[in-house]
Design an enzyme around this catalytic site. Sequence first.
Site, PDB file in Angstrom:
ATOM      1  N   LYS A   1     -45.433  36.846-107.011  1.00 52.89           N
ATOM      2  CA  LYS A   1     -46.804  37.178-107.418  1.00 52.89           C
ATOM      3  C   LYS A   1     -47.770  36.924-106.266  1.00 52.89           C
ATOM      4  O   LYS A   1     -47.435  36.206-105.316  1.00 52.89           O
ATOM      5  CB  LYS A   1     -47.193  36.349-108.647  1.00 52.89           C
ATOM      6  CG  LYS A   1     -47.130  34.843-108.430  1.00 52.89           C
ATOM      7  CD  LYS A   1     -47.195  34.086-109.761  1.00 52.89           C
ATOM      8  CE  LYS A   1     -47.163  32.586-109.540  1.00 52.89           C
ATOM      9  NZ  LYS A   1     -47.059  31.839-110.799  1.00 52.89           N
TER      10      LYS A   1
ATOM     11  N   TYR B   1     -73.331  25.150 -86.909  1.00 53.68           N
ATOM     12  CA  TYR B   1     -74.426  25.357 -87.861  1.00 53.68           C
ATOM     13  C   TYR B   1     -74.876  24.031 -88.466  1.00 53.68           C
ATOM     14  O   TYR B   1     -74.049  23.206 -88.864  1.00 53.68           O
ATOM     15  CB  TYR B   1     -73.962  26.239 -89.021  1.00 53.68           C
ATOM     16  CG  TYR B   1     -73.962  27.722 -88.740  1.00 53.68           C
ATOM     17  CD1 TYR B   1     -75.113  28.378 -88.305  1.00 53.68           C
ATOM     18  CD2 TYR B   1     -72.809  28.461 -88.951  1.00 53.68           C
ATOM     19  CE1 TYR B   1     -75.104  29.747 -88.076  1.00 53.68           C
ATOM     20  CE2 TYR B   1     -72.793  29.843 -88.724  1.00 53.68           C
ATOM     21  CZ  TYR B   1     -73.948  30.473 -88.287  1.00 53.68           C
ATOM     22  OH  TYR B   1     -73.930  31.818 -88.069  1.00 53.68           O
TER      23      TYR B   1
END
Length: 373
Positions: free
Chosen positions: A34, A262
């Site tokens: 999956k 940042y």
Amino acid sequence: MTRPRVTIDLDALAGNYRLLRQRAGGRTPAGMVKADGYGLGAGPVARRLVAEGCTRLFVARLDEALAVRHALGASTGGPEGPGVEILVLDGVAPGTEEELVASGSSPVLNDLGQLERWRRAARSAGRPLPAALHLDTGMTRLGMPPPEADRLVADPSLLDGIDVGIVMSHLASADVPGSGQPAEQLERFRAVRARLPQGVASLANSSGTFLGPEYHFDLVRPGIALYGGAPRPGPNPMATVATVEVPVLQVQDVEAGTAVGYGATHVTDRATRLATVAVGYADGFPRAAGRDRFVAVGEGILAPVVGRVSMDLVIVDVGALPDGAVRPGMPVELLGPNRPVDEVAAEAGTIANEILTGLSPRYQRIHLGDPAG
Ligand SMILES: *Cc1c(COP(=O)(O)O)cnc(C)c1O
């Protein structure tokens, strides 16, 4: 190197599959593929598992089943693949019956509504249709709750036209040391299995496979362990499958007191050397995580990530490495032999499954040992 890449060692995956088969007393495990084979490429993974003798593959969604069937067809020269059953864990949604029948996949029937839809589909198709029955034994996620199983036992005509190949349940806490839940689920599964003896019985995921022979029944369903994740806490018996490497883009020497990234959330406490590398949260490198995260540079030396994770970039303090050891274009290992997936996951406050399935499609994926070449 120029492009961030994930190298997937299918020989290691095959070794993991053989170890799981051995742990399961020689019974051929299903392969859980999956979410695109836990992010590592369901097609090549499925082809290799089938080459190792695997005959049952589980996906979550119908479109995943179509993709796996296509990948197997391409490797075997036929549209059906070599007698491989592909099972869809989500089951059969209203309106998808015909597509599911046409795909040659089997649904995992999770409630009486799904069962009824599949029974009608079998009537329309004019032949029995294969399916797995999923019984809930305590996880309370997908699967028939006990009253629905009781109705099934009381009225076997509910299964008319359905060829039940697997009766299964799923363990919620097989990886939790000391949990009493697996034993409770085992007892419930035994009891319901005795009343629904169709097909083969299946209970264990990766961690359940390591709980002992009473959990094995006929078919184990390992996922994360195939891909190198530790099935249980403690030493990991599985081999590393995925190696993630990204290039260094820039190297700079900085003074003490230099603000990095940042928000200037990191300020250097000494003169050091920083490397900016080509990975960010857009690649699945989680931004919201603790500060103690490391990458492997050079000969496997661990160096800390500093400052905020950007979309496409992170900054690494490589001041502990020798002069000239870090250069633009050299690979930095995020995951692999020097960075076990479970350690990386723990640093990021998550689990191996999320790290692997979070590897973005923009990585180049290189499969070593794919039978399709
Ligand atoms: C995902 C899944 C598995 C595999 O679980 P792992 O913990 O990755 O081994 C097995 N069975 C079901 C029903 C699943 O959804």
